[in-house]
Structure formats: C-alpha cells, structure tokens
Motif scaffolding. Structure first.
Motif, PDB file in Angstrom:
ATOM      1  N   PRO A  50     -45.089  23.464  34.755  1.00 30.50           N
ATOM      2  CA  PRO A  50     -45.319  22.506  33.670  1.00 30.50           C
ATOM      3  C   PRO A  50     -45.887  23.207  32.434  1.00 30.50           C
ATOM      4  O   PRO A  50     -46.732  24.087  32.538  1.00 30.50           O
ATOM      5  N   GLY A  51     -45.385  22.832  31.275  1.00 32.02           N
ATOM      6  CA  GLY A  51     -45.847  23.418  30.027  1.00 32.02           C
ATOM      7  C   GLY A  51     -45.169  24.737  29.666  1.00 32.02           C
ATOM      8  O   GLY A  51     -45.500  25.339  28.653  1.00 32.02           O
ATOM      9  N   ALA A  52     -44.223  25.176  30.479  1.00 31.90           N
ATOM     10  CA  ALA A  52     -43.538  26.450  30.212  1.00 31.90           C
ATOM     11  C   ALA A  52     -42.713  26.362  28.938  1.00 31.90           C
ATOM     12  O   ALA A  52     -42.239  25.296  28.550  1.00 31.90           O
ATOM     13  N   GLU A  53     -42.562  27.497  28.286  1.00 26.82           N
ATOM     14  CA  GLU A  53     -41.697  27.613  27.105  1.00 26.82           C
ATOM     15  C   GLU A  53     -40.785  28.813  27.347  1.00 26.82           C
ATOM     16  O   GLU A  53     -41.033  29.910  26.871  1.00 26.82           O
ATOM     17  N   THR A  54     -39.746  28.595  28.131  1.00 25.43           N
ATOM     18  CA  THR A  54     -38.850  29.685  28.509  1.00 25.43           C
ATOM     19  C   THR A  54     -37.392  29.410  28.198  1.00 25.43           C
ATOM     20  O   THR A  54     -36.606  30.342  28.067  1.00 25.43           O
ATOM     21  N   HIS A  55     -36.999  28.159  28.094  1.00 30.73           N
ATOM     22  CA  HIS A  55     -35.607  27.766  27.885  1.00 30.73           C
ATOM     23  C   HIS A  55     -35.545  26.831  26.672  1.00 30.73           C
ATOM     24  O   HIS A  55     -36.242  25.817  26.651  1.00 30.73           O
ATOM     25  N   PHE A  56     -34.697  27.176  25.694  1.00 35.32           N
ATOM     26  CA  PHE A  56     -34.600  26.364  24.478  1.00 35.32           C
ATOM     27  C   PHE A  56     -33.154  26.126  24.092  1.00 35.32           C
ATOM     28  O   PHE A  56     -32.274  26.951  24.348  1.00 35.32           O
ATOM     29  N   GLY A  57     -32.926  24.994  23.455  1.00 37.54           N
ATOM     30  CA  GLY A  57     -31.660  24.688  22.825  1.00 37.54           C
ATOM     31  C   GLY A  57     -31.901  24.555  21.331  1.00 37.54           C
ATOM     32  O   GLY A  57     -32.912  23.981  20.915  1.00 37.54           O
ATOM     33  N   VAL A  58     -31.008  25.108  20.537  1.00 35.58           N
ATOM     34  CA  VAL A  58     -31.150  25.065  19.080  1.00 35.58           C
ATOM     35  C   VAL A  58     -29.875  24.476  18.490  1.00 35.58           C
ATOM     36  O   VAL A  58     -28.772  24.870  18.856  1.00 35.58           O
ATOM     37  N   LEU A  59     -30.061  23.538  17.585  1.00 30.72           N
ATOM     38  CA  LEU A  59     -28.953  22.916  16.865  1.00 30.72           C
ATOM     39  C   LEU A  59     -29.248  23.055  15.386  1.00 30.72           C
ATOM     40  O   LEU A  59     -30.299  22.615  14.918  1.00 30.72           O
ATOM     41  N   GLY A  60     -28.367  23.720  14.673  1.00 32.28           N
ATOM     42  CA  GLY A  60     -28.583  23.937  13.253  1.00 32.28           C
ATOM     43  C   GLY A  60     -27.321  23.703  12.454  1.00 32.28           C
ATOM     44  O   GLY A  60     -26.210  23.880  12.948  1.00 32.28           O
ATOM     45  N   GLY A  61     -27.502  23.313  11.220  1.00 30.23           N
ATOM     46  CA  GLY A  61     -26.381  23.111  10.323  1.00 30.23           C
ATOM     47  C   GLY A  61     -26.752  23.566   8.930  1.00 30.23           C
ATOM     48  O   GLY A  61     -27.878  23.382   8.484  1.00 30.23           O
ATOM     49  N   GLY A  77     -29.055  34.287  14.689  1.00 32.30           N
ATOM     50  CA  GLY A  77     -30.185  33.710  15.406  1.00 32.30           C
ATOM     51  C   GLY A  77     -30.818  34.706  16.361  1.00 32.30           C
ATOM     52  O   GLY A  77     -32.041  34.809  16.453  1.00 32.30           O
ATOM     53  N   ASP A  78     -29.981  35.466  17.056  1.00 32.82           N
ATOM     54  CA  ASP A  78     -30.501  36.477  17.984  1.00 32.82           C
ATOM     55  C   ASP A  78     -31.325  37.526  17.253  1.00 32.82           C
ATOM     56  O   ASP A  78     -32.369  37.954  17.740  1.00 32.82           O
ATOM     57  N   GLU A  79     -30.882  37.922  16.085  1.00 33.71           N
ATOM     58  CA  GLU A  79     -31.613  38.932  15.301  1.00 33.71           C
ATOM     59  C   GLU A  79     -32.977  38.389  14.873  1.00 33.71           C
ATOM     60  O   GLU A  79     -33.989  39.087  14.958  1.00 33.71           O
ATOM     61  N   ALA A  80     -32.999  37.136  14.441  1.00 37.19           N
ATOM     62  CA  ALA A  80     -34.261  36.535  14.010  1.00 37.19           C
ATOM     63  C   ALA A  80     -35.252  36.392  15.170  1.00 37.19           C
ATOM     64  O   ALA A  80     -36.458  36.431  14.969  1.00 37.19           O
ATOM     65  N   LEU A  81     -34.734  36.257  16.384  1.00 42.23           N
ATOM     66  CA  LEU A  81     -35.582  36.035  17.561  1.00 42.23           C
ATOM     67  C   LEU A  81     -35.638  37.249  18.484  1.00 42.23           C
ATOM     68  O   LEU A  81     -35.886  37.108  19.685  1.00 42.23           O
ATOM     69  N   ARG A  82     -35.430  38.414  17.945  1.00 43.76           N
ATOM     70  CA  ARG A  82     -35.385  39.634  18.761  1.00 43.76           C
ATOM     71  C   ARG A  82     -36.627  39.786  19.642  1.00 43.76           C
ATOM     72  O   ARG A  82     -36.533  40.044  20.832  1.00 43.76           O
ATOM     73  N   ALA A  83     -37.824  39.621  19.080  1.00 41.12           N
ATOM     74  CA  ALA A  83     -39.067  39.795  19.849  1.00 41.12           C
ATOM     75  C   ALA A  83     -39.189  38.747  20.950  1.00 41.12           C
ATOM     76  O   ALA A  83     -39.611  39.062  22.069  1.00 41.12           O
ATOM     77  N   GLU A  84     -38.812  37.519  20.655  1.00 41.87           N
ATOM     78  CA  GLU A  84     -38.914  36.452  21.649  1.00 41.87           C
ATOM     79  C   GLU A  84     -37.907  36.656  22.779  1.00 41.87           C
ATOM     80  O   GLU A  84     -38.213  36.407  23.943  1.00 41.87           O
ATOM     81  N   LEU A  85     -36.713  37.130  22.450  1.00 45.83           N
ATOM     82  CA  LEU A  85     -35.702  37.380  23.470  1.00 45.83           C
ATOM     83  C   LEU A  85     -36.083  38.556  24.366  1.00 45.83           C
ATOM     84  O   LEU A  85     -35.677  38.622  25.521  1.00 45.83           O
ATOM     85  N   ALA A  86     -36.881  39.461  23.857  1.00 45.29           N
ATOM     86  CA  ALA A  86     -37.344  40.602  24.651  1.00 45.29           C
ATOM     87  C   ALA A  86     -38.545  40.224  25.508  1.00 45.29           C
ATOM     88  O   ALA A  86     -38.927  40.987  26.390  1.00 45.29           O
ATOM     89  N   GLY A  87     -39.130  39.076  25.249  1.00 47.16           N
ATOM     90  CA  GLY A  87     -40.354  38.702  25.956  1.00 47.16           C
ATOM     91  C   GLY A  87     -40.252  37.369  26.653  1.00 47.16           C
ATOM     92  O   GLY A  87     -39.540  37.228  27.633  1.00 47.16           O
ATOM     93  N   PRO A  88     -40.895  36.356  26.109  1.00 47.48           N
ATOM     94  CA  PRO A  88     -41.068  35.102  26.846  1.00 47.48           C
ATOM     95  C   PRO A  88     -39.826  34.207  26.932  1.00 47.48           C
ATOM     96  O   PRO A  88     -39.742  33.364  27.804  1.00 47.48           O
ATOM     97  N   LEU A  89     -38.852  34.392  26.060  1.00 40.66           N
ATOM     98  CA  LEU A  89     -37.681  33.517  26.030  1.00 40.66           C
ATOM     99  C   LEU A  89     -36.672  33.958  27.082  1.00 40.66           C
ATOM    100  O   LEU A  89     -36.122  35.057  27.002  1.00 40.66           O
ATOM    101  N   HIS A  90     -36.450  33.121  28.078  1.00 38.09           N
ATOM    102  CA  HIS A  90     -35.535  33.445  29.177  1.00 38.09           C
ATOM    103  C   HIS A  90     -34.103  33.027  28.856  1.00 38.09           C
ATOM    104  O   HIS A  90     -33.168  33.733  29.173  1.00 38.09           O
TER     105      HIS A  90
END
Length: 125
Positions: A50-61, A77-90
C-alpha cells in the motif's frame, strides 16, 4: 483498481499524488510542454505494498507531438524520466497524442496487468 490522478490542462493542476507522481508530472510537463497531462498511479494493480509508487500511466496531448512517430514521442518521456526509470519506477505506460488526436479521443486506456519480475533481476521486466 486505479490509483490517484494528477492532471493538468491549460495550466490548471488538480488531483492528488505522492512524491514520485508529482516528480513525473513536473518533469514531463517541463520537458514536453503538453496542453494536457495526466499521471495515474497504477501501483495498486502492480502487486506492491500500500502506498507504493512503482507503476504509472501517463496520458498527454500537445502540439509538440505533431509530426513525431510514436516511438519518438515515447523517447521524449523516457529521456525526461531517466533517473526515475533507473530507480523507483518499475513500469510506465505513455499515451502521447497530438491536439487533433486528443480532440477525437481524450481518454486513456486501462493499465496493462503487471507480469511481475524486476528490472534488477536477470530477464525481469
């Protein structure tokens, strides 16, 4: 089950989210300058605690996506989130639409099921 949603349209912000959700929203908003941005925490369906932040969906226009192939939209998007993708973002799913695509369908799809595994494990995902 869907988690909290952070949304912005035309500069207005609303919704709720944890620190990682807010970071994702701020980084993608700054890097991609979308006219609409939703960051959805799908972690409850990913099997985390509970309270985990590991899986996200993004919708942008936004106009920045016009003329770009789908792969290039995702790479931004991947470039902007490089640090998060290497760490907590599963896991993260991105839907990036042009203004015309956004007008014809402003909805995002459901989160795909998490198949488990870990990027830190051999062959995990």
């Amino acid at each position: 089950m869907r988690g909290p949603l952070l949304a912005a349209a035309g500069g207005a912000r609303g919704g709720a989210g944890g620190p990682l959700a807010r970071t994702i929203h701020a980084k993608l908003g700054g890097a991609l300058q979308p006219t609409h941005l939703e960051v959805r925490n799908d972690s409850p369906g990913g099997g985390g605690p509970p309270g985990a932040e590991t899986h996200f969906g993004v919708l942008g226009g936004g106009g920045r996506f016009a003329g770009l192939p789908l792969l290039q939209r995702h790479r931004g998007g991947d470039e902007a989130l490089r640090a998060e993708l290497a760490g907590p973002l599963h896991a993260g799913g991105v839907i990036a639409r042009t203004p015309q695509q956004w007008q014809s369908d402003p909805r995002g799809g459901p989160a795909p099921p998490c198949l488990g595994g870990s990027k830190r494990e051999q062959g995990g995902g």
